[in-house]
Motif scaffolding. Structure first.
Motif, PDB file in Angstrom:
ATOM      1  N   ILE A   3       0.840  -1.210   0.000  1.00  0.00           N
ATOM      2  CA  ILE A   3       0.000   0.000   0.000  1.00  0.00           C
ATOM      3  C   ILE A   3       0.870   1.252   0.000  1.00  0.00           C
ATOM      4  O   ILE A   3       0.565   2.228  -0.699  1.00  0.00           O
ATOM      5  CB  ILE A   3      -0.983   0.010   1.180  1.00  0.00           C
ATOM      6  N   VAL A   4       1.950   1.257   0.734  1.00  0.00           N
ATOM      7  CA  VAL A   4       2.865   2.401   0.725  1.00  0.00           C
ATOM      8  C   VAL A   4       3.461   2.565  -0.673  1.00  0.00           C
ATOM      9  O   VAL A   4       3.508   3.677  -1.210  1.00  0.00           O
ATOM     10  CB  VAL A   4       3.975   2.240   1.788  1.00  0.00           C
ATOM     11  N   ALA A   5       3.902   1.478  -1.283  1.00  0.00           N
ATOM     12  CA  ALA A   5       4.454   1.552  -2.642  1.00  0.00           C
ATOM     13  C   ALA A   5       3.407   2.078  -3.612  1.00  0.00           C
ATOM     14  O   ALA A   5       3.708   2.895  -4.485  1.00  0.00           O
ATOM     15  CB  ALA A   5       4.964   0.182  -3.078  1.00  0.00           C
ATOM     16  N   GLN A   6       2.159   1.632  -3.455  1.00  0.00           N
ATOM     17  CA  GLN A   6       1.104   2.122  -4.335  1.00  0.00           C
ATOM     18  C   GLN A   6       0.870   3.612  -4.138  1.00  0.00           C
ATOM     19  O   GLN A   6       0.672   4.346  -5.110  1.00  0.00           O
ATOM     20  CB  GLN A   6      -0.207   1.361  -4.111  1.00  0.00           C
ATOM     21  N   ALA A   7       0.902   4.083  -2.904  1.00  0.00           N
ATOM     22  CA  ALA A   7       0.720   5.516  -2.637  1.00  0.00           C
ATOM     23  C   ALA A   7       1.807   6.327  -3.333  1.00  0.00           C
ATOM     24  O   ALA A   7       1.534   7.369  -3.941  1.00  0.00           O
ATOM     25  CB  ALA A   7       0.715   5.790  -1.141  1.00  0.00           C
ATOM     26  N   ILE A   8       3.026   5.850  -3.276  1.00  0.00           N
ATOM     27  CA  ILE A   8       4.127   6.562  -3.935  1.00  0.00           C
ATOM     28  C   ILE A   8       3.959   6.512  -5.449  1.00  0.00           C
ATOM     29  O   ILE A   8       4.088   7.525  -6.135  1.00  0.00           O
ATOM     30  CB  ILE A   8       5.484   5.992  -3.476  1.00  0.00           C
ATOM     31  N   ARG A   9       3.626   5.346  -5.995  1.00  0.00           N
ATOM     32  CA  ARG A   9       3.425   5.235  -7.440  1.00  0.00           C
ATOM     33  C   ARG A   9       2.249   6.088  -7.917  1.00  0.00           C
ATOM     34  O   ARG A   9       2.340   6.804  -8.915  1.00  0.00           O
ATOM     35  CB  ARG A   9       3.189   3.776  -7.843  1.00  0.00           C
ATOM     36  N   ASP A  10       1.123   6.039  -7.188  1.00  0.00           N
ATOM     37  CA  ASP A  10      -0.046   6.825  -7.581  1.00  0.00           C
ATOM     38  C   ASP A  10       0.262   8.318  -7.552  1.00  0.00           C
ATOM     39  O   ASP A  10      -0.183   9.075  -8.419  1.00  0.00           O
ATOM     40  CB  ASP A  10      -1.240   6.513  -6.683  1.00  0.00           C
ATOM     41  N   THR A  11       1.028   8.757  -6.558  1.00  0.00           N
ATOM     42  CA  THR A  11       1.420  10.161  -6.481  1.00  0.00           C
ATOM     43  C   THR A  11       2.363  10.518  -7.626  1.00  0.00           C
ATOM     44  O   THR A  11       2.232  11.591  -8.226  1.00  0.00           O
ATOM     45  CB  THR A  11       2.079  10.459  -5.116  1.00  0.00           C
ATOM     46  N   MET A  12       3.300   9.641  -7.938  1.00  0.00           N
ATOM     47  CA  MET A  12       4.200   9.881  -9.075  1.00  0.00           C
ATOM     48  C   MET A  12       3.396  10.077 -10.350  1.00  0.00           C
ATOM     49  O   MET A  12       3.652  11.000 -11.128  1.00  0.00           O
ATOM     50  CB  MET A  12       5.169   8.704  -9.268  1.00  0.00           C
ATOM     51  N   ASN A  13       2.410   9.205 -10.571  1.00  0.00           N
ATOM     52  CA  ASN A  13       1.597   9.287 -11.781  1.00  0.00           C
ATOM     53  C   ASN A  13       0.756  10.550 -11.817  1.00  0.00           C
ATOM     54  O   ASN A  13       0.656  11.208 -12.854  1.00  0.00           O
ATOM     55  CB  ASN A  13       0.699   8.053 -11.902  1.00  0.00           C
ATOM     56  N   LEU A  14       0.155  10.914 -10.696  1.00  0.00           N
ATOM     57  CA  LEU A  14      -0.704  12.097 -10.646  1.00  0.00           C
ATOM     58  C   LEU A  14       0.093  13.381 -10.828  1.00  0.00           C
ATOM     59  O   LEU A  14      -0.306  14.273 -11.567  1.00  0.00           O
ATOM     60  CB  LEU A  14      -1.464  12.145  -9.321  1.00  0.00           C
ATOM     61  N   GLU A  15       1.237  13.469 -10.155  1.00  0.00           N
ATOM     62  CA  GLU A  15       2.031  14.695 -10.156  1.00  0.00           C
ATOM     63  C   GLU A  15       3.051  14.759 -11.289  1.00  0.00           C
ATOM     64  O   GLU A  15       3.689  15.783 -11.484  1.00  0.00           O
ATOM     65  CB  GLU A  15       2.751  14.850  -8.807  1.00  0.00           C
ATOM     66  N   GLY A  16       3.250  13.647 -12.001  1.00  0.00           N
ATOM     67  CA  GLY A  16       4.206  13.634 -13.102  1.00  0.00           C
ATOM     68  C   GLY A  16       5.656  13.549 -12.665  1.00  0.00           C
ATOM     69  O   GLY A  16       6.555  13.951 -13.404  1.00  0.00           O
ATOM     70  N   TYR A  17       5.909  13.033 -11.472  1.00  0.00           N
ATOM     71  CA  TYR A  17       7.284  12.878 -11.007  1.00  0.00           C
ATOM     72  C   TYR A  17       7.962  11.726 -11.737  1.00  0.00           C
ATOM     73  O   TYR A  17       7.315  10.760 -12.128  1.00  0.00           O
ATOM     74  CB  TYR A  17       7.327  12.615  -9.506  1.00  0.00           C
TER      75      TYR A  17
END
Length: 91
Positions: A3-17
């Motif tokens: 779940i932590v990895a998903q939160a980081i991945r989802d944020t990367m995708n949303l913010e374009g990091y």
């Protein structure tokens, strides 16, 4: 871990990091890096990032430990709690 990895991945995708480190720096996520990850942790990260898996069906953007009192976090949309960590999306 997933779940932590998903939160980081989802944020990367949303913010374009382009890197995990950008998310960690922007959102102030901290944790010990002195412990070698166990195989379960490695498998969880591989599942989320390499196999494009999901730990939960909803996008997850924020997480925090419940021993921290945070009105801002609590004003966001709750997704799931695992142990003492709550996972949220933007309201």
């Amino acid at each position: 871990c997933a779940i932590v990895a998903q939160a980081i991945r989802d944020t990367m995708n949303l913010e374009g990091y382009s890197s995990i480190q950008e998310v960690i720096d922007k959102y102030g996520y901290v944790g010990s890096t002195s412990i070698t990850p166990n195989q379960d942790s490695i498998d969880a990260v591989n599942f989320i990032f390499d196999e494009t898996g999901s730990a939960v069906q909803h996008r997850v953007l924020y997480f925090y430990a419940t021993w921290i009192n945070s009105d801002w976090h609590e004003s966001q949309n709750f997704v799931v709690q695992y142990s003492c960590v709550r996972f949220l999306i933007i309201q």
